[in-house]
Each structure stands twice: as structure tokens, then as C-alpha cells.
Design a protein around this motif. Sequence first.
Motif, PDB file in Angstrom:
ATOM      1  N   TYR A 110      50.544  97.983 121.862  1.00 31.84           N
ATOM      2  CA  TYR A 110      51.233  98.934 122.734  1.00 31.84           C
ATOM      3  C   TYR A 110      50.396  99.066 123.996  1.00 31.84           C
ATOM      4  N   ALA A 111      51.012  98.868 125.141  1.00 33.88           N
ATOM      5  CA  ALA A 111      50.328  99.009 126.422  1.00 33.88           C
ATOM      6  C   ALA A 111      51.012 100.111 127.213  1.00 33.88           C
ATOM      7  N   GLY A 112      50.299 101.188 127.496  1.00 31.76           N
ATOM      8  CA  GLY A 112      50.894 102.274 128.259  1.00 31.76           C
ATOM      9  C   GLY A 112      50.208 103.604 127.989  1.00 31.76           C
ATOM     10  N   SER A 113      50.790 104.657 128.539  1.00 30.46           N
ATOM     11  CA  SER A 113      50.206 105.985 128.410  1.00 30.46           C
ATOM     12  C   SER A 113      50.564 106.610 127.068  1.00 30.46           C
ATOM     13  N   MET A 114      49.951 107.756 126.791  1.00 28.89           N
ATOM     14  CA  MET A 114      50.219 108.472 125.549  1.00 28.89           C
ATOM     15  C   MET A 114      51.003 109.758 125.810  1.00 28.89           C
ATOM     16  N   VAL A 115      51.754 109.790 126.907  1.00 26.03           N
ATOM     17  CA  VAL A 115      52.560 110.967 127.227  1.00 26.03           C
ATOM     18  C   VAL A 115      53.764 111.040 126.292  1.00 26.03           C
ATOM     19  N   GLY A 116      54.391 112.212 126.258  1.00 24.86           N
ATOM     20  CA  GLY A 116      55.403 112.484 125.257  1.00 24.86           C
ATOM     21  C   GLY A 116      56.581 111.534 125.234  1.00 24.86           C
ATOM     22  N   TYR A 117      57.091 111.130 126.413  1.00 27.28           N
ATOM     23  CA  TYR A 117      58.297 110.300 126.407  1.00 27.28           C
ATOM     24  C   TYR A 117      58.045 108.898 125.872  1.00 27.28           C
ATOM     25  N   GLN A 118      56.768 108.512 125.738  1.00 30.23           N
ATOM     26  CA  GLN A 118      56.444 107.233 125.112  1.00 30.23           C
ATOM     27  C   GLN A 118      56.388 107.334 123.587  1.00 30.23           C
ATOM     28  N   LEU A 119      56.638 108.532 123.062  1.00 30.23           N
ATOM     29  CA  LEU A 119      56.693 108.778 121.614  1.00 30.23           C
ATOM     30  C   LEU A 119      55.429 108.301 120.888  1.00 30.23           C
ATOM     31  N   PRO A 120      54.265 108.848 121.251  1.00 33.38           N
ATOM     32  CA  PRO A 120      53.025 108.397 120.600  1.00 33.38           C
ATOM     33  C   PRO A 120      52.995 108.642 119.101  1.00 33.38           C
ATOM     34  N   GLU A 121      53.675 109.732 118.644  1.00 37.60           N
ATOM     35  CA  GLU A 121      53.721 109.963 117.193  1.00 37.60           C
ATOM     36  C   GLU A 121      54.476 108.838 116.494  1.00 37.60           C
ATOM     37  N   ALA A 122      55.562 108.381 117.097  1.00 38.88           N
ATOM     38  CA  ALA A 122      56.334 107.285 116.504  1.00 38.88           C
ATOM     39  C   ALA A 122      55.540 105.988 116.532  1.00 38.88           C
ATOM     40  N   LEU A 123      54.807 105.751 117.601  1.00 36.76           N
ATOM     41  CA  LEU A 123      53.966 104.559 117.676  1.00 36.76           C
ATOM     42  C   LEU A 123      52.942 104.551 116.544  1.00 36.76           C
ATOM     43  N   ALA A 124      52.300 105.707 116.337  1.00 36.97           N
ATOM     44  CA  ALA A 124      51.297 105.803 115.281  1.00 36.97           C
ATOM     45  C   ALA A 124      51.947 105.671 113.901  1.00 36.97           C
ATOM     46  N   ARG A 125      53.121 106.280 113.749  1.00 39.27           N
ATOM     47  CA  ARG A 125      53.828 106.189 112.459  1.00 39.27           C
ATOM     48  C   ARG A 125      54.194 104.745 112.157  1.00 39.27           C
ATOM     49  N   LEU A 126      54.633 104.024 113.175  1.00 38.47           N
ATOM     50  CA  LEU A 126      54.946 102.613 112.964  1.00 38.47           C
ATOM     51  C   LEU A 126      53.684 101.849 112.552  1.00 38.47           C
ATOM     52  N   GLY A 127      52.544 102.233 113.133  1.00 39.16           N
ATOM     53  CA  GLY A 127      51.292 101.602 112.733  1.00 39.16           C
ATOM     54  C   GLY A 127      50.987 101.802 111.264  1.00 39.16           C
ATOM     55  N   GLN A 128      51.235 103.006 110.776  1.00 39.06           N
ATOM     56  CA  GLN A 128      51.007 103.295 109.360  1.00 39.06           C
ATOM     57  C   GLN A 128      51.942 102.474 108.485  1.00 39.06           C
ATOM     58  N   ILE A 129      53.208 102.368 108.910  1.00 43.40           N
ATOM     59  CA  ILE A 129      54.185 101.579 108.156  1.00 43.40           C
ATOM     60  C   ILE A 129      53.811 100.102 108.173  1.00 43.40           C
ATOM     61  N   ALA A 130      53.352  99.628 109.337  1.00 43.18           N
ATOM     62  CA  ALA A 130      52.964  98.221 109.450  1.00 43.18           C
ATOM     63  C   ALA A 130      51.818  97.882 108.505  1.00 43.18           C
ATOM     64  N   CYS A 131      50.874  98.793 108.366  1.00 42.39           N
ATOM     65  CA  CYS A 131      49.743  98.538 107.471  1.00 42.39           C
ATOM     66  C   CYS A 131      50.184  98.478 106.016  1.00 42.39           C
ATOM     67  N   GLU A 132      51.271  99.180 105.686  1.00 40.89           N
ATOM     68  CA  GLU A 132      51.810  99.107 104.321  1.00 40.89           C
ATOM     69  C   GLU A 132      52.548  97.791 104.092  1.00 40.89           C
ATOM     70  N   LEU A 133      53.281  97.345 105.110  1.00 44.35           N
ATOM     71  CA  LEU A 133      54.142  96.173 104.941  1.00 44.35           C
ATOM     72  C   LEU A 133      53.414  94.856 105.138  1.00 44.35           C
ATOM     73  N   GLU A 134      52.402  94.852 105.995  1.00 44.61           N
ATOM     74  CA  GLU A 134      51.737  93.602 106.370  1.00 44.61           C
ATOM     75  C   GLU A 134      50.220  93.744 106.170  1.00 44.61           C
ATOM     76  N   PRO A 135      49.660  93.047 105.182  1.00 42.77           N
ATOM     77  CA  PRO A 135      48.220  93.186 104.890  1.00 42.77           C
ATOM     78  C   PRO A 135      47.315  92.855 106.071  1.00 42.77           C
ATOM     79  N   GLN A 136      47.777  92.012 106.979  1.00 43.92           N
ATOM     80  CA  GLN A 136      46.948  91.605 108.114  1.00 43.92           C
ATOM     81  C   GLN A 136      47.279  92.366 109.399  1.00 43.92           C
ATOM     82  N   ALA A 137      48.081  93.420 109.303  1.00 44.13           N
ATOM     83  CA  ALA A 137      48.478  94.157 110.511  1.00 44.13           C
ATOM     84  C   ALA A 137      47.277  94.834 111.159  1.00 44.13           C
ATOM     85  N   HIS A 138      47.252  94.771 112.495  1.00 40.07           N
ATOM     86  CA  HIS A 138      46.195  95.432 113.269  1.00 40.07           C
ATOM     87  C   HIS A 138      46.839  96.013 114.525  1.00 40.07           C
ATOM     88  N   LEU A 139      46.560  97.289 114.802  1.00 39.31           N
ATOM     89  CA  LEU A 139      47.143  97.986 115.943  1.00 39.31           C
ATOM     90  C   LEU A 139      46.208  97.897 117.144  1.00 39.31           C
TER      91      LEU A 139
END
Length: 298
Positions: free
Chosen positions: A112-141
Motif C-alpha cells: 500500500y502506497a499512500g497516506s493513513m488518512v481516514g478516506y484511505q480506510l487504514p483500518e480496512a487495509l490493516a484488516r486485509l493484512g491480517q486476513i492475508a496472513c491467515e490465507l497466505e503463509p508467505q504474505a508480507h505487508l
Amino acid sequence: RKNVKLLYDVRGDYVAEHAFHHGGRGDARGLRIRAGQWRIGRAERRACAAASRLFCVSNALRSTLEARYPGAGVKAAVIPSGHDPRRFFLDPELRAKTRARLGLEDAFVIVYAGSMVGYQLPEALARLGQIACELEPQAHLLFLTQDPETARGFLQRANVPLARTTCLRVPHAEVPAYLSASDLGLLLRRRDPVNHAASPTKVAEYLASGVPVLVGPEIGDTSQLVVEAGLGGVVEDPENPRALRAALEGLLRGGLPSREHVAKVAQRRFARDRFLPTYLDIYGQLAAAAQRQAASSH
């Protein structure tokens, strides 16, 4: 002024942006919002009427202007926010070097390249990171942002293991290397009139680097292009964990498009030099018209 041609370069839906600034959404309502929108609309109506031509960053924005100010869309040319093809392009050697330097040779890097302001949905970005780590053993954010500490905070609160994250503040000149090292790019914005008109430069830079994308719905012309050209996926509700999981799982299981295909589409659709003939043609037409008008007035 007499014999001067006006070109109105429209970079977004300014009426919706005013509502977003004051109410948190582009369709927010309220007396203060309506008063500001009236002033903006009046000025923009005059600009659209006086302009000989318009530039818009998306077809969606052109349609919005036509609906709001009939006749504006006919005068508009669409030139999306693009990338510099001298800096953002498919570079396998740079990819290998950067992944080795970061110690991510075998990782599935989600950037993810960009700011952490609200309209960029940083909580959703982080949540997707958590999901990615569950689904893909080699995932790195990999987060490239002006505020890496804030990014780390969001990722930690989402229970993303620290060892599977890299948050950096890097000069823009170094961004191509990090994008080249990545396997999936993120732009998770919610459905909103502001985003509906947008043409985010970061998407062009992701794609030009050969990086498939996962984006939110109705982001200018981007979301539709991602589906039609096979450039990744669209998540209809980025703030819904189930929707995030389904979208990411679909990409991981269904197979991502090749880096070569993604970069080729980006070169055709977003490289800035591709639009130089359009600029030259329109400016040439306006200059010629101004010269004819000046000659006829003597």
C-alpha cells in the motif's frame, strides 16, 4: 479577456469534495454544506460555460459535469492521472534486487502506497493484512507512507505479526523499486461521490510496475477497468471483513494476472506520454481559434 480561450482542467468533483471536507462523505448534507456547494457550483457553472474545452480525469467525472452543467461533457476530453513511463515500468532485475535487499525473496508482498488518512480506510487495509496472513503463509505487508508509525499502529491493532510487516517512509524517487518488489497493490476506498470521480495516480504506478491490484468499488474508471482488463480484483465493501476475505481469497486461488499483462495495459492506458498528442491537438485548436478571432476583429 478578448481573444483569449479558456481551458478548464477539472481534477475532481469539487462539489462532492466540499461535502466530504465538512461532513465526512461526498453525499453529506447540511445547511453549511449546501451554502458552500452553491458557491462552488455557481463558480464551476461559469467556468464550464466560458471554457472552450475541458480536461477531466475520468469518464465518470465527465458524466457528472454533464449532468450538473448540460453541455460541459461535450467539450471535455478525458486524460487520467498517469505515470511517468521513464520511472515506472516492468523491471525484473530491480524487482529481484529489492526483494533480496528486504529479505523478501520468497514472500508474497502486498503493498500500500499512500497516506493513513481516514478516506484511505487504514483500518480496512490493516484488516486485509491480517486476513492475508491467515490465507497466505508467505504474505508480507509493505506500507509506503509518510507516517510509518501510524501504519504500524493500525497493523498491530489488527493483530498482524510485526515480522510480517514493513512500514517505510521513502522518497518518491525510490518508490519504483518497492513497487517492483511487490505482488499485489491496494487501494481500498469506499463507494462515495468523491471517489467516483477520481483517477488515483498510485493505481497507474502500481500497474505500470507490473503489480496487480485489489481496489474498492466505483473509483472513477479504475474499478471497471480492473474487471474488464483482468488487472486484479474489486471488493464491493472494503469495510466488510467477509467481503475482504472473499476478494483476496478469490485472487489467491484464482490466480493473479501476469506482471507482463498488467504492465502492458498500464502503458497503453496511463503512460503520460500517450496523452501528449491530445494535449497538442487541443491547445493547437484553441490557439488557432484565438488567432482567427483576433484577425477578424481588426
